[in-house]
Design a protein around this motif. Sequence first.
Motif, PDB file in Angstrom:
ATOM      1  N   GLY A 192       2.590  -3.546  -1.369  1.00  0.00           N
ATOM      2  CA  GLY A 192       2.341  -2.361  -2.173  1.00  0.00           C
ATOM      3  C   GLY A 192       3.459  -1.357  -2.013  1.00  0.00           C
ATOM      4  O   GLY A 192       4.317  -1.497  -1.144  1.00  0.00           O
ATOM      5  N   ILE A 193       3.485  -0.354  -2.869  1.00  0.00           N
ATOM      6  CA  ILE A 193       4.482   0.700  -2.755  1.00  0.00           C
ATOM      7  C   ILE A 193       3.812   2.059  -2.855  1.00  0.00           C
ATOM      8  O   ILE A 193       2.694   2.183  -3.344  1.00  0.00           O
ATOM      9  CB  ILE A 193       5.578   0.577  -3.841  1.00  0.00           C
ATOM     10  N   GLU A 194       4.551   3.060  -2.368  1.00  0.00           N
ATOM     11  CA  GLU A 194       4.044   4.431  -2.417  1.00  0.00           C
ATOM     12  C   GLU A 194       5.006   5.273  -3.241  1.00  0.00           C
ATOM     13  O   GLU A 194       6.219   5.087  -3.159  1.00  0.00           O
ATOM     14  CB  GLU A 194       3.969   4.967  -0.983  1.00  0.00           C
ATOM     15  N   ILE A 195       4.472   6.185  -4.030  1.00  0.00           N
ATOM     16  CA  ILE A 195       5.316   7.093  -4.807  1.00  0.00           C
ATOM     17  C   ILE A 195       4.960   8.518  -4.392  1.00  0.00           C
ATOM     18  O   ILE A 195       3.800   8.926  -4.485  1.00  0.00           O
ATOM     19  CB  ILE A 195       5.093   6.905  -6.317  1.00  0.00           C
TER      20      ILE A 195
ATOM     21  N   LYS B 235      -1.626  -5.695  -9.438  1.00  0.00           N
ATOM     22  CA  LYS B 235      -1.372  -4.535  -8.579  1.00  0.00           C
ATOM     23  C   LYS B 235      -1.873  -3.299  -9.321  1.00  0.00           C
ATOM     24  O   LYS B 235      -1.605  -3.132 -10.512  1.00  0.00           O
ATOM     25  CB  LYS B 235       0.113  -4.418  -8.277  1.00  0.00           C
TER      26      LYS B 235
ATOM     27  N   ASP C  19       2.889  -6.052 -15.679  1.00  0.00           N
ATOM     28  CA  ASP C  19       1.962  -7.027 -15.078  1.00  0.00           C
ATOM     29  C   ASP C  19       1.067  -7.658 -16.159  1.00  0.00           C
ATOM     30  O   ASP C  19       0.838  -8.860 -16.195  1.00  0.00           O
ATOM     31  CB  ASP C  19       1.039  -6.324 -14.064  1.00  0.00           C
TER      32      ASP C  19
ATOM     33  N   LEU D 146      -0.114   5.135  -4.765  1.00  0.00           N
ATOM     34  CA  LEU D 146       0.216   3.809  -4.248  1.00  0.00           C
ATOM     35  C   LEU D 146       0.075   2.813  -5.398  1.00  0.00           C
ATOM     36  O   LEU D 146      -0.713   3.034  -6.319  1.00  0.00           O
ATOM     37  CB  LEU D 146      -0.741   3.396  -3.127  1.00  0.00           C
ATOM     38  N   ILE D 147       0.832   1.745  -5.328  1.00  0.00           N
ATOM     39  CA  ILE D 147       0.589   0.608  -6.238  1.00  0.00           C
ATOM     40  C   ILE D 147       0.330  -0.580  -5.324  1.00  0.00           C
ATOM     41  O   ILE D 147       1.244  -1.054  -4.630  1.00  0.00           O
ATOM     42  CB  ILE D 147       1.789   0.340  -7.168  1.00  0.00           C
ATOM     43  N   ILE D 148      -0.911  -1.024  -5.250  1.00  0.00           N
ATOM     44  CA  ILE D 148      -1.292  -2.034  -4.254  1.00  0.00           C
ATOM     45  C   ILE D 148      -2.168  -3.121  -4.886  1.00  0.00           C
ATOM     46  O   ILE D 148      -2.828  -2.884  -5.895  1.00  0.00           O
ATOM     47  CB  ILE D 148      -2.035  -1.395  -3.047  1.00  0.00           C
ATOM     48  N   PRO D 149      -2.158  -4.307  -4.274  1.00  0.00           N
ATOM     49  CA  PRO D 149      -2.938  -5.408  -4.851  1.00  0.00           C
ATOM     50  C   PRO D 149      -4.437  -5.076  -4.911  1.00  0.00           C
ATOM     51  O   PRO D 149      -5.013  -4.577  -3.943  1.00  0.00           O
ATOM     52  CB  PRO D 149      -2.675  -6.567  -3.885  1.00  0.00           C
TER      53      PRO D 149
ATOM     54  N   ARG E  11       6.912  -0.318   2.098  1.00  0.00           N
ATOM     55  CA  ARG E  11       6.729  -0.652   3.516  1.00  0.00           C
ATOM     56  C   ARG E  11       6.193  -2.071   3.597  1.00  0.00           C
ATOM     57  O   ARG E  11       5.252  -2.421   2.899  1.00  0.00           O
ATOM     58  CB  ARG E  11       5.750   0.313   4.189  1.00  0.00           C
TER      59      ARG E  11
ATOM     60  N   PRO F 251       0.217  -2.003 -14.105  1.00  0.00           N
ATOM     61  CA  PRO F 251       1.405  -1.689 -14.900  1.00  0.00           C
ATOM     62  C   PRO F 251       1.478  -2.590 -16.136  1.00  0.00           C
ATOM     63  O   PRO F 251       1.063  -3.764 -16.085  1.00  0.00           O
ATOM     64  CB  PRO F 251       2.565  -1.996 -13.939  1.00  0.00           C
TER      65      PRO F 251
ATOM     66  N   PRO G  42       0.805  -1.858   6.885  1.00  0.00           N
ATOM     67  CA  PRO G  42       1.679  -1.255   5.870  1.00  0.00           C
ATOM     68  C   PRO G  42       1.492  -1.973   4.535  1.00  0.00           C
ATOM     69  O   PRO G  42       1.289  -3.189   4.550  1.00  0.00           O
ATOM     70  CB  PRO G  42       3.095  -1.509   6.420  1.00  0.00           C
ATOM     71  N   PRO G  43       1.530  -1.303   3.415  1.00  0.00           N
ATOM     72  CA  PRO G  43       1.883   0.108   3.243  1.00  0.00           C
ATOM     73  C   PRO G  43       0.709   1.090   3.321  1.00  0.00           C
ATOM     74  O   PRO G  43       0.906   2.280   3.446  1.00  0.00           O
ATOM     75  CB  PRO G  43       2.453   0.122   1.824  1.00  0.00           C
TER      76      PRO G  43
END
Lengths: 275, 141
Positions: A31-34, B53, B77, B11-14, A42, B74, B22-23
Amino acid sequence: MNEEYYELIITTDESYTEAVADAAALLCDDGIEIDGNNIIVRSENDLSHLQTQLEEITTPLKIDINFTLSKKANSDWMKQYQASIEPIEAGEFYIFPSWHEPKTGKINITIDPALAFGSGHHATTAGCLEMISNYVKLNDNVIDVGCGSGILGLAAKKKGASSVDLCDTDPLAVESCKENFQINNETYNTIWEGSANNASKEYDVTIANIIADVLVMIAKDLKKITKTGGLLILSGILDKKEALVTEAYNDLKLINRKLKDEWVTLVYQKEIDVK
Amino acid sequence: MAKKIQSKFKLIIPAGAANPSPPVGPACGQRGVNIMEFCKAFNEKTKDKAGFKIPVIITVYSDKTFTFETKQPPASDLIMRAANIKKGTDNPILNKVGSISKAKLDEIVDQKIADLNTDDRDMAAKIIAGSCRSMGVEIVD
């Protein structure tokens, strides 16, 4: 969990942040953080390949972009979070998260900060708790309007109220409230999703920690559900909006006022029947 | 109750797979968000979107309580899923890597319109079609 993790911070102009973040999210499994114009990736996997891929995409576009890749020590993030939440004391009450111990000689309430407002750490909640400590008596009938986590209704019940009703317009708060009563081995009389005008009886003490504008808007309802001789504990009032609230409740007798940080808590008595 | 925002981040997470590593751990833990409560609630809310995601905006209040708002996956995706491809093209003009039907494009517009800065369906369709073109995905009848 690995001992270290990789952190790639990508800084770019805010107008490109979404597009670069989307590309980064597509290219990596994590995942990413904005945060503002920083995109932070991370991962416990090396992220240098991600930096290379993003450079390949962004270089031809000639956009201003900066990459900072570093290795950081991993941590038990749950423990780190838990260490950041301290118990609080307000009046007779000791509000502690479930990973702390109760305190002897205090009225203990367990609340874990979660999705519904009211962990005890905000000045408005602490102000209400002090007033509940001072004014709620044995066998009082109490209502907590805009109950959030239910912390104030719980405090009233633990102080000796014979019956506590609660309501909130947020369904999440209602669920959270039910859980917190169960965790604290307490019972409520009724709880509903909605506003104070659904109450079907009058109360010795009406507690409403909402915001000034709403307290003004529902003033008539709150007065109506409070018994003659009963009390209203009102909070969530920014000091600059206090005058709005005092004007809306000027037919009641102000018996206490507490200012903490910039937040005011007011206690009124309904001396006579008011419409 | 009175709420004062302490911080807000995205956050963009599964979907359905948030955990304290993390993250999510560092991002939430450093801001005082109850990590387990967030993971539990996020996973429950997104369990039907497995494989995507999901962008999620987390608002942290001054008493350490929080709320979160999930967005649609997104557009890229959704387009890749519809075109059954793993990645977009490196050259959208010369190399087309897949195609989707207009009906599929409409489905993506339906999903994404709430997240786009427009109420205009035609405009939303143009935005998604533009994303398709830049990924080397053609729109066919």
